[in-house]
Design a protein around this motif. Structure first.
Motif, PDB file in Angstrom:
ATOM      1  N   GLU A  72     -10.553  -3.800   7.079  1.00 14.47           N
ATOM      2  CA  GLU A  72      -9.377  -3.041   6.662  1.00 14.47           C
ATOM      3  C   GLU A  72      -8.472  -3.898   5.777  1.00 14.47           C
ATOM      4  OE1 GLU A  72      -7.538  -1.689  10.179  1.00 14.47           O
ATOM      5  OE2 GLU A  72      -9.074  -0.179  10.656  1.00 14.47           O
ATOM      6  N   GLU A  73      -8.316  -5.167   6.161  1.00 13.67           N
ATOM      7  CA  GLU A  73      -7.464  -6.059   5.376  1.00 13.67           C
ATOM      8  C   GLU A  73      -8.059  -6.284   3.991  1.00 13.67           C
ATOM      9  OE1 GLU A  73      -4.140  -8.383   4.618  1.00 13.67           O
ATOM     10  OE2 GLU A  73      -4.594  -7.039   6.301  1.00 13.67           O
ATOM     11  N   ALA A  74      -9.407  -6.475   3.938  1.00 11.95           N
ATOM     12  CA  ALA A  74     -10.066  -6.674   2.648  1.00 11.95           C
ATOM     13  C   ALA A  74      -9.932  -5.431   1.766  1.00 11.95           C
ATOM     14  CB  ALA A  74     -11.529  -7.019   2.855  1.00 11.95           C
ATOM     15  N   ASP A  75     -10.066  -4.243   2.394  1.00 11.58           N
ATOM     16  CA  ASP A  75      -9.933  -3.005   1.627  1.00 11.58           C
ATOM     17  C   ASP A  75      -8.499  -2.839   1.114  1.00 11.58           C
ATOM     18  OD1 ASP A  75     -11.119  -0.360   0.830  1.00 11.58           O
ATOM     19  OD2 ASP A  75      -9.441   0.348   2.053  1.00 11.58           O
ATOM     20  N   LYS A  76      -7.538  -3.237   1.928  1.00 11.90           N
ATOM     21  CA  LYS A  76      -6.138  -3.145   1.509  1.00 11.90           C
ATOM     22  C   LYS A  76      -5.867  -4.054   0.318  1.00 11.90           C
ATOM     23  CE  LYS A  76      -1.427  -3.751   3.263  1.00 11.90           C
ATOM     24  NZ  LYS A  76      -0.615  -4.142   4.443  1.00 11.90           N
ATOM     25  N   GLN A 134      -7.443  -2.581  -2.805  1.00 11.34           N
ATOM     26  CA  GLN A 134      -6.654  -1.470  -3.340  1.00 11.34           C
ATOM     27  C   GLN A 134      -5.408  -1.982  -4.061  1.00 11.34           C
ATOM     28  OE1 GLN A 134      -7.553   1.612  -3.497  1.00 11.34           O
ATOM     29  NE2 GLN A 134      -9.424   1.362  -2.285  1.00 11.34           N
ATOM     30  N   GLU A 135      -4.769  -3.009  -3.487  1.00 15.02           N
ATOM     31  CA  GLU A 135      -3.573  -3.564  -4.132  1.00 15.02           C
ATOM     32  C   GLU A 135      -3.917  -4.175  -5.482  1.00 15.02           C
ATOM     33  OE1 GLU A 135      -2.018  -6.314  -1.346  1.00 15.02           O
ATOM     34  OE2 GLU A 135      -1.103  -4.791  -0.045  1.00 15.02           O
ATOM     35  N   ARG A 136      -5.059  -4.866  -5.551  1.00 16.99           N
ATOM     36  CA  ARG A 136      -5.458  -5.466  -6.818  1.00 16.99           C
ATOM     37  C   ARG A 136      -5.783  -4.408  -7.866  1.00 16.99           C
ATOM     38  NH1 ARG A 136      -9.402 -10.456  -4.822  1.00 16.99           N
ATOM     39  NH2 ARG A 136      -7.739 -11.757  -3.934  1.00 16.99           N
ATOM     40  N   LEU A 137      -6.437  -3.332  -7.418  1.00 21.32           N
ATOM     41  CA  LEU A 137      -6.739  -2.249  -8.360  1.00 21.32           C
ATOM     42  C   LEU A 137      -5.457  -1.610  -8.888  1.00 21.32           C
ATOM     43  CD1 LEU A 137      -9.778  -0.530  -6.590  1.00 21.32           C
ATOM     44  CD2 LEU A 137      -9.810  -1.831  -8.713  1.00 21.32           C
ATOM     45  N   ALA A 138      -4.505  -1.411  -7.973  1.00 20.12           N
ATOM     46  CA  ALA A 138      -3.240  -0.807  -8.392  1.00 20.12           C
ATOM     47  C   ALA A 138      -2.516  -1.725  -9.385  1.00 20.12           C
ATOM     48  CB  ALA A 138      -2.358  -0.549  -7.167  1.00 20.12           C
ATOM     49  N   ALA A 139      -2.528  -3.050  -9.103  1.00 19.56           N
ATOM     50  CA  ALA A 139      -1.873  -3.985 -10.013  1.00 19.56           C
ATOM     51  C   ALA A 139      -2.556  -4.002 -11.375  1.00 19.56           C
ATOM     52  CB  ALA A 139      -1.891  -5.393  -9.403  1.00 19.56           C
ATOM     53  N   TYR A 140      -3.897  -3.883 -11.359  1.00 21.42           N
ATOM     54  CA  TYR A 140      -4.630  -3.863 -12.627  1.00 21.42           C
ATOM     55  C   TYR A 140      -4.308  -2.610 -13.432  1.00 21.42           C
ATOM     56  CZ  TYR A 140      -8.537  -3.385 -15.860  1.00 21.42           C
ATOM     57  OH  TYR A 140      -9.300  -3.201 -16.979  1.00 21.42           O
ATOM     58  N   GLU A 141      -4.254  -1.474 -12.741  1.00 24.59           N
ATOM     59  CA  GLU A 141      -3.940  -0.225 -13.436  1.00 24.59           C
ATOM     60  C   GLU A 141      -2.521  -0.276 -14.013  1.00 24.59           C
ATOM     61  OE1 GLU A 141      -5.815   2.212 -14.200  1.00 24.59           O
ATOM     62  OE2 GLU A 141      -7.598   1.503 -13.143  1.00 24.59           O
ATOM     63  N   ALA A 142      -1.567  -0.859 -13.232  1.00 21.58           N
ATOM     64  CA  ALA A 142      -0.193  -0.950 -13.725  1.00 21.58           C
ATOM     65  C   ALA A 142      -0.116  -1.864 -14.944  1.00 21.58           C
ATOM     66  CB  ALA A 142       0.720  -1.477 -12.614  1.00 21.58           C
ATOM     67  N   LYS A 143      -0.834  -2.970 -14.885  1.00 21.09           N
ATOM     68  CA  LYS A 143      -0.840  -3.897 -16.013  1.00 21.09           C
ATOM     69  C   LYS A 143      -1.482  -3.265 -17.235  1.00 21.09           C
ATOM     70  CE  LYS A 143      -2.282  -8.582 -17.248  1.00 21.09           C
ATOM     71  NZ  LYS A 143      -2.985  -9.805 -16.772  1.00 21.09           N
ATOM     72  N   LYS A 144      -2.544  -2.506 -16.986  1.00 22.44           N
ATOM     73  CA  LYS A 144      -3.238  -1.841 -18.085  1.00 22.44           C
ATOM     74  C   LYS A 144      -2.363  -0.781 -18.737  1.00 22.44           C
ATOM     75  CE  LYS A 144      -7.526   0.637 -19.095  1.00 22.44           C
ATOM     76  NZ  LYS A 144      -8.762   1.218 -18.507  1.00 22.44           N
TER      77      LYS A 144
END
Length: 238
Positions: free
Chosen positions: A126-130, A133-143
């Motif tokens: 669960e921690e790894a999935d969290k 997800q946070e990294r994906l969200a940060a990447y999308e925001a940066k993009k």
């Protein structure tokens, strides 16, 4: 295994051997009984010589028999060793394989540890999935913050007048009055086309998603008093 015939032969001759040995010892000690027939001491000497030969013969026979027995024993040992090798094991009976012990039932504490460990794995997942997800969200925001690549084109337009009396300076002014989002006018010049007539050659940059060539043609040819036609002399993507 010893030859029974050899053993019987040694046993049968044993008494004779012992008697001859005893007599030989008596002869050596000078206590052997004297013979009563003719010949006197000559007979005793003959008897002693005969006994000696007999003893030597028995000793030789005994040595030969012992050698035969030793050879037979060695042969039997070699045969047993060969049979053992062929059977793939020792001549001694194989030891019984130990019965495997059943694993001891886990104690209650061990079961609790297993359950906790499983729960820890779930928490780690669960921690790894969290984190993912946070990294994906940060990447999308940066993009999303990066300016989108705008497709643009550079056009060279030929704008032709009606005749040689057309005011070309005014024509350029009217063309540049055409404004729109995504349209930028560039340099311009007059190019002779014959009979004293010149055409206006003007450069512009457009955003492909906002300005079309049809739009430019419609707007420029809309200046009916000055413009006869418009052609695209060059078209390049930027």
């Amino acid at each position: 295994m010893a030859n029974p015939l050899v053993c019987d032969s040694v046993w049968k001759d044993k008494q004779k051997y012992e008697e001859a040995e005893a007599h030989y010892q008596q002869v050596l000690a000078g206590t052997a009984p004297k013979g009563g027939g003719k010949g006197g001491s000559g007979g005793v000497a003959g008897d002693n010589s005969q006994v000696t030969r007999r003893v030597e013969s028995l000793e030789k026979e005994n040595r030969d028999l012992k050698k035969v027995v030793e050879d037979m024993k060695a042969l039997v040992q070699r045969l047993e060793s060969r049979v053992t090798k062929l059977e793939g094991g020792s001549s001694a009976p194989a030891a019984q394989a130990p019965t495997p012990k059943k694993p001891a039932a886990p104690a209650e504490d061990d079961e609790d540890d297993d359950i906790d460990l499983f729960g820890s794995d779930e928490e780690a997942d669960e921690e790894a999935d969290k984190i993912r997800q946070e990294r994906l969200a940060a990447y999308e925001a940066k993009k999303s913050k990066k300016p989108a690549l705008i497709a643009k084109s550079s056009l060279l337009l030929d704008v032709k007048p009606w005749d040689d009396e057309t005011d070309m300076k005014k024509m350029e002014e009217e063309v540049r009055k055409i404004t729109a989002d995504g349209l930028l006018w560039g340099q311009a010049k007059l190019v002779p086309i014959g009979y004293g007539i010149k055409k206006l050659q003007i450069n512009c940059v457009i955003e492909d998603d906002k300005i079309s060539t049809d739009f430019l043609e419609e707007e420029i040819t809309g200046i009916e008093d000055l413009v006869q036609s418009m052609d695209i002399a060059a078209f390049n993507k930027i």
